[in-house]
Design a protein around this motif. Structure first.
Motif, PDB file in Angstrom:
ATOM      1  N   THR A   1       0.835  -1.204   0.000  1.00 34.81           N
ATOM      2  CA  THR A   1       0.000   0.000   0.000  1.00 34.81           C
ATOM      3  C   THR A   1       0.866   1.249   0.000  1.00 34.81           C
ATOM      4  O   THR A   1       0.618   2.199  -0.761  1.00 34.81           O
ATOM      5  CB  THR A   1      -0.925   0.002   1.238  1.00 34.81           C
ATOM      6  OG1 THR A   1      -1.760  -1.150   1.195  1.00 34.81           O
ATOM      7  CG2 THR A   1      -1.797   1.244   1.258  1.00 34.81           C
TER       8      THR A   1
ATOM      9  N   ALA B   1       2.675   1.547  -3.377  1.00 34.79           N
ATOM     10  CA  ALA B   1       1.766   2.016  -4.430  1.00 34.79           C
ATOM     11  C   ALA B   1       1.499   3.505  -4.310  1.00 34.79           C
ATOM     12  O   ALA B   1       1.456   4.230  -5.313  1.00 34.79           O
ATOM     13  CB  ALA B   1       0.457   1.231  -4.352  1.00 34.79           C
TER      14      ALA B   1
ATOM     15  N   ILE C   1       2.798   5.135  -7.856  1.00 32.24           N
ATOM     16  CA  ILE C   1       1.809   5.459  -8.896  1.00 32.24           C
ATOM     17  C   ILE C   1       1.270   6.876  -8.783  1.00 32.24           C
ATOM     18  O   ILE C   1       0.658   7.376  -9.726  1.00 32.24           O
ATOM     19  CB  ILE C   1       0.633   4.457  -8.901  1.00 32.24           C
ATOM     20  CG1 ILE C   1      -0.218   4.608  -7.622  1.00 32.24           C
ATOM     21  CG2 ILE C   1       1.145   3.037  -9.014  1.00 32.24           C
ATOM     22  CD1 ILE C   1      -1.420   3.670  -7.604  1.00 32.24           C
TER      23      ILE C   1
ATOM     24  N   TYR D   1      -3.560   6.504  -7.115  1.00 33.41           N
ATOM     25  CA  TYR D   1      -3.685   5.849  -5.813  1.00 33.41           C
ATOM     26  C   TYR D   1      -5.083   6.046  -5.233  1.00 33.41           C
ATOM     27  O   TYR D   1      -5.623   5.160  -4.573  1.00 33.41           O
ATOM     28  CB  TYR D   1      -2.647   6.395  -4.828  1.00 33.41           C
ATOM     29  CG  TYR D   1      -2.743   5.748  -3.466  1.00 33.41           C
ATOM     30  CD1 TYR D   1      -2.301   4.449  -3.264  1.00 33.41           C
ATOM     31  CD2 TYR D   1      -3.300   6.429  -2.382  1.00 33.41           C
ATOM     32  CE1 TYR D   1      -2.409   3.839  -2.020  1.00 33.41           C
ATOM     33  CE2 TYR D   1      -3.407   5.835  -1.145  1.00 33.41           C
ATOM     34  CZ  TYR D   1      -2.963   4.537  -0.965  1.00 33.41           C
ATOM     35  OH  TYR D   1      -3.080   3.941   0.265  1.00 33.41           O
TER      36      TYR D   1
ATOM     37  N   TYR E   1      -7.134   3.423  -6.800  1.00 34.71           N
ATOM     38  CA  TYR E   1      -6.763   2.125  -6.225  1.00 34.71           C
ATOM     39  C   TYR E   1      -7.358   1.964  -4.826  1.00 34.71           C
ATOM     40  O   TYR E   1      -7.893   0.904  -4.482  1.00 34.71           O
ATOM     41  CB  TYR E   1      -5.238   2.004  -6.177  1.00 34.71           C
ATOM     42  CG  TYR E   1      -4.738   0.857  -5.330  1.00 34.71           C
ATOM     43  CD1 TYR E   1      -4.766  -0.450  -5.806  1.00 34.71           C
ATOM     44  CD2 TYR E   1      -4.234   1.082  -4.039  1.00 34.71           C
ATOM     45  CE1 TYR E   1      -4.310  -1.508  -5.028  1.00 34.71           C
ATOM     46  CE2 TYR E   1      -3.787   0.030  -3.264  1.00 34.71           C
ATOM     47  CZ  TYR E   1      -3.821  -1.254  -3.755  1.00 34.71           C
ATOM     48  OH  TYR E   1      -3.383  -2.297  -2.978  1.00 34.71           O
TER      49      TYR E   1
ATOM     50  N   GLY F   1       2.565  -7.360  -7.228  1.00 25.79           N
ATOM     51  CA  GLY F   1       2.105  -5.982  -7.404  1.00 25.79           C
ATOM     52  C   GLY F   1       3.246  -5.004  -7.579  1.00 25.79           C
ATOM     53  O   GLY F   1       3.181  -4.091  -8.415  1.00 25.79           O
TER      54      GLY F   1
ATOM     55  N   ILE G   1       3.761  -2.487 -10.834  1.00 25.96           N
ATOM     56  CA  ILE G   1       3.713  -1.016 -10.798  1.00 25.96           C
ATOM     57  C   ILE G   1       5.075  -0.400 -11.094  1.00 25.96           C
ATOM     58  O   ILE G   1       5.150   0.764 -11.524  1.00 25.96           O
ATOM     59  CB  ILE G   1       3.169  -0.498  -9.450  1.00 25.96           C
ATOM     60  CG1 ILE G   1       4.035  -0.942  -8.282  1.00 25.96           C
ATOM     61  CG2 ILE G   1       1.724  -0.932  -9.261  1.00 25.96           C
ATOM     62  CD1 ILE G   1       3.586  -0.371  -6.932  1.00 25.96           C
TER      63      ILE G   1
ATOM     64  N   PRO H   1       3.378   2.231 -13.717  1.00 26.07           N
ATOM     65  CA  PRO H   1       2.797   2.796 -12.492  1.00 26.07           C
ATOM     66  C   PRO H   1       1.383   3.340 -12.690  1.00 26.07           C
ATOM     67  O   PRO H   1       1.170   4.548 -12.784  1.00 26.07           O
ATOM     68  CB  PRO H   1       3.783   3.906 -12.130  1.00 26.07           C
ATOM     69  CG  PRO H   1       4.367   4.338 -13.434  1.00 26.07           C
ATOM     70  CD  PRO H   1       4.436   3.101 -14.280  1.00 26.07           C
TER      71      PRO H   1
ATOM     72  N   GLU I   1      -3.081   2.617 -11.688  1.00 27.63           N
ATOM     73  CA  GLU I   1      -3.992   1.946 -10.762  1.00 27.63           C
ATOM     74  C   GLU I   1      -4.406   0.574 -11.283  1.00 27.63           C
ATOM     75  O   GLU I   1      -4.673  -0.343 -10.494  1.00 27.63           O
ATOM     76  CB  GLU I   1      -5.238   2.802 -10.493  1.00 27.63           C
ATOM     77  CG  GLU I   1      -6.179   2.965 -11.665  1.00 27.63           C
ATOM     78  CD  GLU I   1      -5.831   4.158 -12.545  1.00 27.63           C
ATOM     79  OE1 GLU I   1      -6.719   4.628 -13.269  1.00 27.63           O
ATOM     80  OE2 GLU I   1      -4.671   4.611 -12.509  1.00 27.63           O
TER      81      GLU I   1
ATOM     82  N   ALA J   1      -1.640  -1.791 -10.258  1.00 22.44           N
ATOM     83  CA  ALA J   1      -1.647  -1.981  -8.807  1.00 22.44           C
ATOM     84  C   ALA J   1      -2.747  -2.950  -8.397  1.00 22.44           C
ATOM     85  O   ALA J   1      -2.518  -3.876  -7.604  1.00 22.44           O
ATOM     86  CB  ALA J   1      -1.830  -0.638  -8.107  1.00 22.44           C
TER      87      ALA J   1
END
Length: 422
Positions: free
Chosen positions: A44, A47, A51, A56, A59, A176, A180, A184, A186, A189
């Protein structure tokens, strides 16, 4: 060994193990869930940084939707674990039945979510149909894994169950992160999350590939009754998750943006304290589903959860500045004086979760109704009398403590009645 003999061995082991069995299983599950949570948190955070804020946000919205969908998984897990623990002589019939029900439920849920992809795309403002369709791709293995975990939990196969928890987090981080770093977005991810769910599913299929043989069956383990129980369990768990998350949603409407941000920072502490003793619930639930050990298992578990929560409250009260580092940093120092109260709220949430699973173990509809009533009270009070962070925290904590005070005696009285009836 026959299914009946295996069933008796599980029952005897459960009755003799007592606190020792709880602590032994807790150790394995605690380590596994810690690894799962660390891996999930790591992905988390990765990400969020890789990204960027806008992807995010999408996501994060998808993950919250998946948390709601995951209530079905938890309902099936509770159904399998309760039935096997309560009636181990019919383990083979229950295992085959719940896996069959879950296969159909997961495909049905996946199909519904696939058809709802345009709606998901619109409501979450994704502007990406492929990303919205991934919710269905993730929901199928997530749901099927629930029944597999429930079977292992009911049979107290802690090593295999611990492995499934580890595989529920670590592959997400590995897959993941690779995706990403490549692209990068969503989509990548959430694709990493979806693909990660298939790893524990495949492991579960491997360890349960040789289904338990059974010769005798009982009508109480029919497919329709299993479906009804899974639905009942899912709605009770949904009520619990709604109760423990509605304050943030209400806070967005009754507090200004600054105060709602402060409250959200405090909730980081609450969530950490709430999830810390989650392994206790996993290990205690099978014992709470039997007639012999239910009261002892609940009492022992409440003491353990309460002790862990009390330690967190004390540590937060003594070192608020240190805890604030993990709750957003110095920009949220206005809420530092309330962090120990947020830790107390997290302790209440953890104890409520334990009691909710005790409710599921005995299928008590009156207690389930109390959960929904508490949810309604929080919404009404927060919408009418709350205007500050402290007031919202006081409302939520008060309602949770009142609910806790009601469920504790109800739970022990019901367990005593059930034990006497047996």
């Amino acid at each position: 060994m026959s299914t009946r003999a295996r069933g008796r061995s599980h029952e005897v082991a459960g009755s003799r193990g007592g606190s020792r069995g709880l602590l032994t299983g807790s150790g394995q599950i605690a380590v596994a869930m810690m690894l799962m949570n660390v891996a999930t948190y790591a992905f988390t955070m990765a990400a969020a940084r890789i990204i960027g804020p806008v992807p995010y946000g999408a996501y994060f919205a998808l993950m919250n939707l998946l948390m709601i969908v995951g209530v079905v998984m938890l309902g099936l897990q509770a159904t399998a674990a309760r039935r096997i623990s309560a009636d181990p002589t019919h383990t083979g019939q229950i295992e085959r039945g719940i896996l069959r029900v879950t296969a159909r439920a997961s495909l049905l849920l996946g199909g519904v979510l696939l058809l709802a992809s345009p709606l998901i795309d619109h409501l979450l403002d994704l502007d990406s149909m492929p990303t919205a369709m991934l919710v269905a791709v993730a929901a199928v293995p997530l749901t099927m894994t629930g029944a597999q975990m429930g079977v292992l939990q009911g049979e107290r196969r802690w090593r295999e169950l611990a492995t499934m928890y580890v595989l529920s987090g670590v592959p997400r981080l590995v897959i993941g992160l690779a995706l990403i770093l490549w692209r990068p977005t969503e989509f990548m991810a959430f694709l990493g999350v979806a693909l990660g769910f298939y790893v524990p599913l495949l492991y579960g299929l491997a360890v349960l590939r040789q289904g338990r043989e059974y010769s005798d069956t009982h009508e109480r383990h029919g497919l329709l009754l299993m479906v009804k129980e899974a639905v009942l369990n899912s709605q009770a768990l949904f009520a619990y998750f709604a109760l423990t998350n509605v304050d943030m949603l209400v806070g967005r409407s009754v507090l200004d943006s600054h105060d709602s941000g402060l409250y959200a920072a405090g909730l980081i502490v609450s969530r950490a304290v709430m999830f810390l003793p989650q392994f206790v619930v996993v290990v205690a639930f099978p014992s709470m589903s039997t007639s012999r050990n239910a009261g002892r298992a609940l009492a022992t578990s409440m003491l353990l959860v309460g002790a862990l929560g009390g330690a967190c409250v004390l540590a937060t009260a003594l070192f608020p500045d240190l805890v604030l580092v993990f709750a957003g940093g110095q920009q949220y120092d206005e809420v530092s004086g309330l962090l120990w109260v947020f830790a107390l709220l997290g302790t209440c949430m953890a104890l409520l979760q334990l009691l909710v699973y005790s409710v599921l173990a005995r299928q008590d509809r009156v207690s389930m109704a109390l959960l929904w009533a508490a949810l309604g009270v929080v919404v009404v009070l927060a919408a009418t009398i709350v205007s500050t962070v402290g007031q919202l925290l006081a409302v939520v904590l008060t309602v949770d403590m009142v609910l806790l005070a009601a469920l504790v005696p109800i739970s022990f009285v019901k367990l005593r009645e059930r034990s006497t009836a047996q």
